[in-house]
Design a protein around this motif. Structure first.
Motif, short mmCIF file in Angstrom:
data_model
loop_
_atom_site.label_atom_id
_atom_site.label_comp_id
_atom_site.label_asym_id
_atom_site.label_seq_id
_atom_site.Cartn_x
_atom_site.Cartn_y
_atom_site.Cartn_z
N SER A 9 -1.61 -1.67 0.03
CA SER A 9 -1.66 -1.46 -1.41
C SER A 9 -0.25 -1.49 -1.98
N GLN A 10 -0.15 -2.06 -3.16
CA GLN A 10 1.15 -2.11 -3.84
C GLN A 10 1.01 -1.46 -5.22
N GLN A 11 2.09 -0.86 -5.67
CA GLN A 11 2.14 -0.32 -7.02
C GLN A 11 2.62 -1.41 -7.97
N LEU A 12 1.94 -1.53 -9.11
CA LEU A 12 2.29 -2.52 -10.11
C LEU A 12 2.81 -1.84 -11.37
N ALA A 13 3.72 -2.49 -12.04
CA ALA A 13 4.24 -1.99 -13.32
C ALA A 13 3.32 -2.50 -14.42
N HIS A 14 2.72 -1.58 -15.16
CA HIS A 14 1.82 -1.97 -16.25
C HIS A 14 2.65 -2.44 -17.44
N PRO A 15 2.38 -3.65 -17.97
CA PRO A 15 3.21 -4.19 -19.06
C PRO A 15 3.11 -3.40 -20.36
N GLU A 16 2.03 -2.65 -20.56
CA GLU A 16 1.85 -1.91 -21.81
C GLU A 16 2.06 -0.42 -21.67
N PHE A 17 1.76 0.12 -20.47
CA PHE A 17 1.86 1.56 -20.25
C PHE A 17 2.78 1.83 -19.06
N PRO A 18 4.07 2.08 -19.31
CA PRO A 18 5.03 2.28 -18.21
C PRO A 18 4.69 3.48 -17.32
N GLY A 19 3.97 4.45 -17.85
CA GLY A 19 3.64 5.63 -17.07
C GLY A 19 2.39 5.50 -16.23
N ALA A 20 1.74 4.35 -16.26
CA ALA A 20 0.48 4.17 -15.53
C ALA A 20 0.74 4.03 -14.03
N ASP A 21 -0.14 4.64 -13.23
CA ASP A 21 -0.09 4.50 -11.78
C ASP A 21 -1.12 3.44 -11.38
N VAL A 22 -0.67 2.22 -11.19
CA VAL A 22 -1.55 1.09 -10.88
C VAL A 22 -1.38 0.73 -9.41
N ARG A 23 -2.49 0.70 -8.67
CA ARG A 23 -2.45 0.40 -7.24
C ARG A 23 -3.40 -0.75 -6.93
N THR A 24 -2.93 -1.72 -6.14
CA THR A 24 -3.81 -2.76 -5.65
C THR A 24 -4.59 -2.22 -4.44
N PRO A 25 -5.70 -2.84 -4.07
CA PRO A 25 -6.49 -2.33 -2.94
C PRO A 25 -5.76 -2.42 -1.60
N VAL A 26 -6.05 -1.47 -0.74
CA VAL A 26 -5.60 -1.52 0.65
C VAL A 26 -6.80 -1.89 1.50
N LEU A 27 -6.58 -2.83 2.42
CA LEU A 27 -7.65 -3.33 3.28
C LEU A 27 -7.30 -3.01 4.73
N LEU A 28 -8.21 -2.35 5.43
CA LEU A 28 -7.98 -1.93 6.81
C LEU A 28 -9.01 -2.55 7.73
N ALA A 29 -8.63 -2.82 8.96
CA ALA A 29 -9.55 -3.32 9.99
C ALA A 29 -9.75 -2.22 11.03
N VAL A 30 -11.02 -1.95 11.34
CA VAL A 30 -11.34 -0.92 12.33
C VAL A 30 -12.50 -1.39 13.18
N ASP A 31 -12.70 -0.72 14.30
CA ASP A 31 -13.87 -0.96 15.13
C ASP A 31 -15.00 -0.05 14.69
N ALA A 32 -16.21 -0.47 14.95
CA ALA A 32 -17.36 0.35 14.55
C ALA A 32 -17.30 1.75 15.16
N ALA A 33 -16.64 1.88 16.30
CA ALA A 33 -16.55 3.19 16.95
C ALA A 33 -15.61 4.14 16.21
N ASP A 34 -14.77 3.61 15.32
CA ASP A 34 -13.79 4.44 14.59
C ASP A 34 -14.44 5.11 13.38
N GLU A 35 -15.52 5.83 13.64
CA GLU A 35 -16.33 6.37 12.55
C GLU A 35 -15.59 7.38 11.69
#
Length: 555
Positions: A415-441
Motif C-alpha cells: 500500500s502507498q500513501q497518496l497526496a490528495h490534490p484537493e484535501f492535503p490533510g486526507a489519509d489516502v491509501r492504495t490497497p495492499v495485496l498479500l499472498a498466503v497459503d490456505a493453512a495460514d488461517e
C-alpha cells in the motif's frame, strides 16, 4: 382508510411494491447529480447548506438537553466543529413513548404516507447530505452522493414498502359469524389494531451513516415505533440532518416531533444503557463483532437486528475474460479503500493456477497480474483519490501498516500513501495485496477492515469451494464471488452458498461489482450466517416490529 400524503406518494409506493415483487431495476432517486434532475442551483445550494453547519450548534429542540457535544474529525482534514445537543437518554425515551400514541392513531396508511414524505424531503437535500457523508466518512464525492443519498433512500423506501405490505394484510375490523345449526348464529364484531413494539434504537456506523441506518430507521418508524438514532461519534452530521427533517415533517402533520430523536453520546456505557432499557424493544446495529455480540447477549428485552463483521471472498477457478476479470477485481478492492461491509478480503485460487482465455496462469501469475491491474487502475492520482476516498479511522490505517510489514503474508503489492490534490490533510491509501497459503488461517480468516486483501492458495477447486463454505459457516460473509467457466464448478459453488446462506456473484466482468447491492432487487445479507442475523430487506425485517392487538364483542 387512506391519508393525503399516501395519496400524494401513491405512485412511488406502488413502484416500490412492484419492484420488490419482481426484483427488477427501479429507483425513484437519481444517483447522478444532474442539474436537469435536481435543479440548476441544487449543487451550489447543497454545498452552501452543508458549509453553514460548520463551526455552529445544530439545533434540534429536543427534550432533556444537558449541553452540547460532538467531536467529528473529517478523514479529509476538513475542520467541522459542529456541536450537537446532548440529551438525557431517559428524557428521549419517555418523550418517544408519549409520542407513539399519536403515531399509532394515524394508522398504517398515515404512517406510510408520512414516511414517504420524509424520504422525499431528504431526497431534496441530496447535495447537502452528500457533502455531510463525504466529510465525515472519507468517501469520495460521487460515492458519498450516491450511497449517502440516493441509494440510502432506496433502502429506506424498500423498508417502508415491506412495512406497508405486511401491515396491509391486517384488516381493521371484521364481523365474525359462526353458525349454530338450528340456534341463532354466534356473531361478534372484531377490531384489529396495529401497535408498535416500543422505542426502537438505531445505532449508526462510521462508514455508511445513512445507507446502513435508513433500513432499520424506516422499518421501525413505519410500523408504529418511536426511534432514537444513536450515530457513530465520527459521523453525526448525516444522522442529525435526517432527524431534523423527520422532526420537521412530523410537526407539520400535527404530530409530536419527539417521536424521533438524536442521541449524541461518546461513552459506550450510554449506548449500552439505552440498548438494554426496558422501553427499547428493537435495536438495529452495524459494526464490530465485539459490540454486536454484546448487544445480542444482553438486549434480552429487544429484538436485535445486527450486521457484523465477516470474511467476504471470491473463488477464482477459471475465466474466459481474464483482463476484464482483473479490472473488475481492481475496482472491487479499491472502492472506498475497502471500507465496505461487502468488500472482498480473500481471493481463493487453486495452487495449480487457472485456465483463462489468455492461456493457463499460475498462482503467482494471478497474484502479479492482479497487482499490475490495481497499479494501472490507480495510476492517475485524481482517479485514485476519487475512488479510494480517505481512510476513515486510525485503526484502519494501523491495519494497513501491519499488512505492509509482511507480518500477515507475502507482500505482492504494498500500500502507498497518496497526496490528495484537493484535501492535503486526507489519509489516502492504495490497497495492499498479500499472498498466503490456505493453512495460514490466522492471517486471512478474520475481517481486516480496510484496503487489505489476500490471495489464498488452495489445493484445488474442490478445496477452494470447501474453504469458502467453511469461511461462511464459521465466520460469516455478506458477499461471495466465483469465476469459473465450468458448469460443474458453478453448480457446486451455488449449492455451497445455499448451505452457507450467502449471496453469490458469478463471473462479474462488467460494470457490476460484488461489493455493490441494489435496493428492491438484491437482498443485502440473508440473516443466515454469522455476518448478519437479518436482511435488508425482506418481510422478516419488518414484521416483528409491530404487534396486532384485537378487541371483540357480541353484536
Amino acid at each position: 382508510m387512506t391519508h393525503p400524503l399516501l395519496d400524494t406518494h401513491r405512485a412511488t409506493l406502488d413502484g416500490a411494491l412492484h419492484a420488490i415483487a419482481t426484483r427488477g431495476y427501479w429507483s425513484p432517486h437519481s444517483e447522478m447529480p444532474s442539474p436537469k434532475v435536481y435543479g440548476e442551483t441544487a449543487a451550489a445550494d447543497g454545498q452552501a447548506a452543508f458549509q453553514a453547519h460548520l463551526g455552529r450548534p445544530f439545533e434540534l429542540d429536543q427534550p432533556g438537553q444537558t449541553g452540547w457535544g460532538g467531536r467529528e474529525a473529517s478523514p479529509y482534514g476538513v475542520a467541522l466543529d459542529v456541536r450537537y445537543p446532548v440529551c438525557d437518554p431517559e428524557a428521549l425515551l419517555a418523550a418517544g413513548q408519549a409520542a407513539m400514541k399519536g403515531w399509532q392513531a394515524v394508522g398504517a396508511a398515515g404512517r406510510t404516507g408520512i414516511c414517504l414524505e420524509i424520504l422525499h424531503r431528504i431526497y431534496q437535500q441530496s447535495f447537502e447530505m452528500g457533502h455531510a457523508v463525504m466529510a465525515t466518512t472519507g468517501q469520495g464525492w460521487m460515492m458519498a452522493f450516491q450511497a449517502g443519498a440516493a441509494h440510502a433512500l432506496d433502502r429506506g423506501l424498500e423498508a417502508v414498502a415491506y412495512a406497508w405490505r405486511e401491515q396491509s394484510f391486517v384488516p381493521a375490523e371484521t364481523t365474525w359469524e359462526k353458525p349454530q345449526g338450528k340456534n341463532p348464529a354466534l356473531v361478534m364484531k372484531k377490531h384489529y389494531e396495529i401497535v408498535g413494539r416500543g422505542v426502537a434504537l438505531v445505532i449508526g456506523c462510521g462508514t455508511f451513516p445513512t445507507w446502513n441506518t435508513y433500513p432499520g430507521l424506516f422499518a421501525a418508524l413505519a410500523t408504529g415505533n418511536a426511534v432514537v438514532v444513536k450515530p457513530h461519534s465520527n459521523a453525526i452530521l448525516p444522522a442529525a440532518l435526517t432527524v431534523r427533517t423527520i422532526r420537521a415533517v412530523l410537526a407539520e402533520q400535527g404530530l409530536d416531533p419527539n417521536l424521533v430523536t438524536l442521541c449524541v453520546a461518546e461513552q459506550r456505557s450510554v449506548t449500552q444503557a439505552l440498548a438494554t432499557h426496558p422501553a427499547v424493544k428493537s435495536v438495529d446495529f452495524t459494526g464490530s463483532n465485539v459490540f454486536g455480540q454484546w448487544l445480542l447477549d444482553h438486549c434480552k428485552q429487544a429484538q436485535v437486528y445486527a450486521e457484523l463483521a465477516g470474511v467476504n471472498h471470491i473463488v477464482i477457478e477459471s475465466t474466459d475474460a481474464y483482463k476484464a476479470m482483473l479490472g473488475n477485481l481492481a475496482f472491487t478492492l479499491s472502492l472506498y479503500s475497502g471500507q465496505m461491509c461487502t468488500t472482498s478480503q480473500a481471493l481463493i485460487v487453486p495452487a495449480g493456477g487457472i485456465d483463462t482465455d489468455e492461456g493457463h496462469k499460475s498462482f503467482d501469475e494471478v497474484c502479479t497480474d492482479l497487482a499490475a491491474a490495481l497499479q494501472k487502475f490507480l495510476s492517475k492520482t485524481e482517479v485514485a483519490c476519487a475512488v479510494l476516498g480517505a481512510v476513515q479511522s486510525r485503526a484502519t490505517a494501523e491495519r494497513v501498516d501491519l499488512a505492509n510489514s509482511g507480518a500477515l503474508g507475502r507482500v505482492v503489492l504494498a500500500s502507498q500513501q497518496l497526496a490528495h490534490p484537493e484535501f492535503p490533510g486526507a489519509d489516502v491509501r492504495t490497497p495492499v495485496l498479500l499472498a498466503v497459503d490456505a493453512a495460514d488461517e490466522a492471517a486471512y480468516m478474520e475481517e481486516r477492515f480496510g484496503p487489505i486483501s489476500f490471495v489464498v492458495q488452495a489445493a484445488d477447486a474442490d478445496a477452494a469451494i470447501a474453504l469458502s463454505e467453511r469461511i461462511v459457516t464459521e465466520h460469516g460473509a455478506l458477499t461471495v464471488g466465483l469465476y469459473s467457466t465450468r458448469a460443474a464448478v458453478i453448480d457446486a459453488m451455488t449449492e455451497a452458498t445455499w448451505r452457507g446462506k450467502v449471496a453469490l456473484s458469478i463471473n462479474l466482468t462488467g460494470g457490476v461489482f460484488v461489493n455493490q447491492s441494489a435496493a428492491f432487487s438484491d437482498y443485502h445479507g440473508t440473516g443466515g450466517n454469522p455476518a448478519a442475523n437479518a436482511s435488508y430487506a425482506d418481510s422478516a425485517f419488518v414484521a416483528n416490529r409491530f404487534r396486532v392487538v384485537q378487541r371483540r364483542y357480541h353484536v
